[in-house]
Design a protein around this motif. Structure first.
Motif, PDB file in Angstrom:
ATOM      1  N   LYS A 189      36.841  21.773  73.989  1.00 19.60           N
ATOM      2  CA  LYS A 189      36.085  20.988  74.963  1.00 19.60           C
ATOM      3  C   LYS A 189      36.585  19.545  74.897  1.00 19.60           C
ATOM      4  CE  LYS A 189      32.036  23.953  74.311  1.00 19.60           C
ATOM      5  NZ  LYS A 189      30.618  24.021  73.880  1.00 19.60           N
ATOM      6  N   SER A 192      40.434  25.644  67.119  1.00 12.22           N
ATOM      7  CA  SER A 192      41.460  25.726  68.160  1.00 12.22           C
ATOM      8  C   SER A 192      42.501  24.661  67.867  1.00 12.22           C
ATOM      9  CB  SER A 192      40.867  25.501  69.553  1.00 12.22           C
ATOM     10  OG  SER A 192      41.906  25.335  70.512  1.00 12.22           O
ATOM     11  N   SER A 249      30.762  28.332  69.755  1.00 14.11           N
ATOM     12  CA  SER A 249      31.587  28.653  70.917  1.00 14.11           C
ATOM     13  C   SER A 249      33.064  28.757  70.542  1.00 14.11           C
ATOM     14  CB  SER A 249      31.414  27.588  72.003  1.00 14.11           C
ATOM     15  OG  SER A 249      32.061  26.382  71.632  1.00 14.11           O
ATOM     16  N   ALA A 307      35.306  26.955  71.304  1.00 12.47           N
ATOM     17  CA  ALA A 307      36.107  26.645  72.490  1.00 12.47           C
ATOM     18  C   ALA A 307      36.592  25.200  72.436  1.00 12.47           C
ATOM     19  CB  ALA A 307      35.280  26.869  73.752  1.00 12.47           C
TER      20      ALA A 307
END
Length: 247
Positions: free
Chosen positions: A110, A129, A106, A108
């Protein structure tokens, strides 16, 4: 205890290290690393090795997890009984003996992952990230300081780069072509892509350039990349140290 699995090349290892440092500082726990993937991957189509050694400030933190800690992580992944034991501890309000935090695809942020609790927290993923470690960003920048050039090939090529309008070009091939798992989420760029990118740089800067080419398949790059600008195919100098000084 925080145990971080290191995989991939230098870029991936930097993200994994940064998240590990963030977790260890936030939880006031010791940080250890699982190097086994890098040791095993030396026999794969794209050899990988520990590259974080390039940063002197990181070196003191690169402590291997013990055999018992790695055995515990393997038990959790493979043993139904151990998972049941871990769930029982949670139900009784006890800190889990082991927690697994993983995310590969992902990419992403979290934040709930940062709340993972366990006597041993095993971290397995890419974590690409900067938000994972933005609260300790300056500490990470301090860790990721390159040394002066030390190898003879690097010392030889550095003055040439600094005295030309140098452009760094990296051509990734390797496992993107040969490994089915990598091909699920990545692909190689066409030669036309690289050629167009170089033309764009020349058009925007208006400068005569020299292209310094890096690749995990440098022989293929040298044979196939054809651009109307001087090219230097870098074969022996450490790419991470040399690419950063291209202007």
């Amino acid at each position: 205890m925080i145990v971080v699995k290191l995989v991939g090349g230098l870029g991936n290892q930097m993200f994994q290290y940064a998240l590990g440092r963030k977790l260890a500082l936030a939880k006031q726990q010791e940080l250890r690393f699982d190097f086994r993937f890098l040791e095993r991957s030396l026999i794969t189509s794209t050899p990988r090795a520990l590259e974080l050694h390039v940063f002197p400030a990181v070196e003191p933190h690169l402590i291997a997890a013990s055999a018992s800690q790695l055995r515990q992580s393997d038990q959790y992944l493979d043993s139904t009984l151990f998972k049941a034991y871990n769930r029982g501890r949670k139900l009784m309000g006890m800190t889990p003996a082991f927690s697994l935090t993983t995310d590969y695809y992902s990419l992403a942020y979290k934040p709930e992952f940062l709340q993972t609790q366990g006597e041993l927290v095993y971290v397995d993923g890419l974590w690409q990230s900067e938000r994972w470690f933005d609260q300790i960003a300056q500490s990470i920048r301090n860790d990721f300081v390159f040394p002066s050039f030390v190898s003879a090939p690097a010392q030889e090529i550095a003055p040439r780069i600094r005295t030309t309008n140098s452009v760094s070009l990296h051509i990734r091939r390797g496992d993107y072509l040969t490994e089915a798992e990598a091909a699920k989420y990545a692909s190689v760029c066409s030669l036309e892509y690289y050629e167009h990118a170089i033309d764009e740089i020349v058009a925007k800067t208006g400068k005569d350039i020299t292209v310094y080419v890096f690749s995990d398949d440098i022989a293929w790059a040298e044979q196939n990349l054809k651009v109307p600008y001087p090219c230097v195919f870098v074969k022996n100098a450490p790419s991470s140290l040399v690419m950063r000084i291209c202007t």
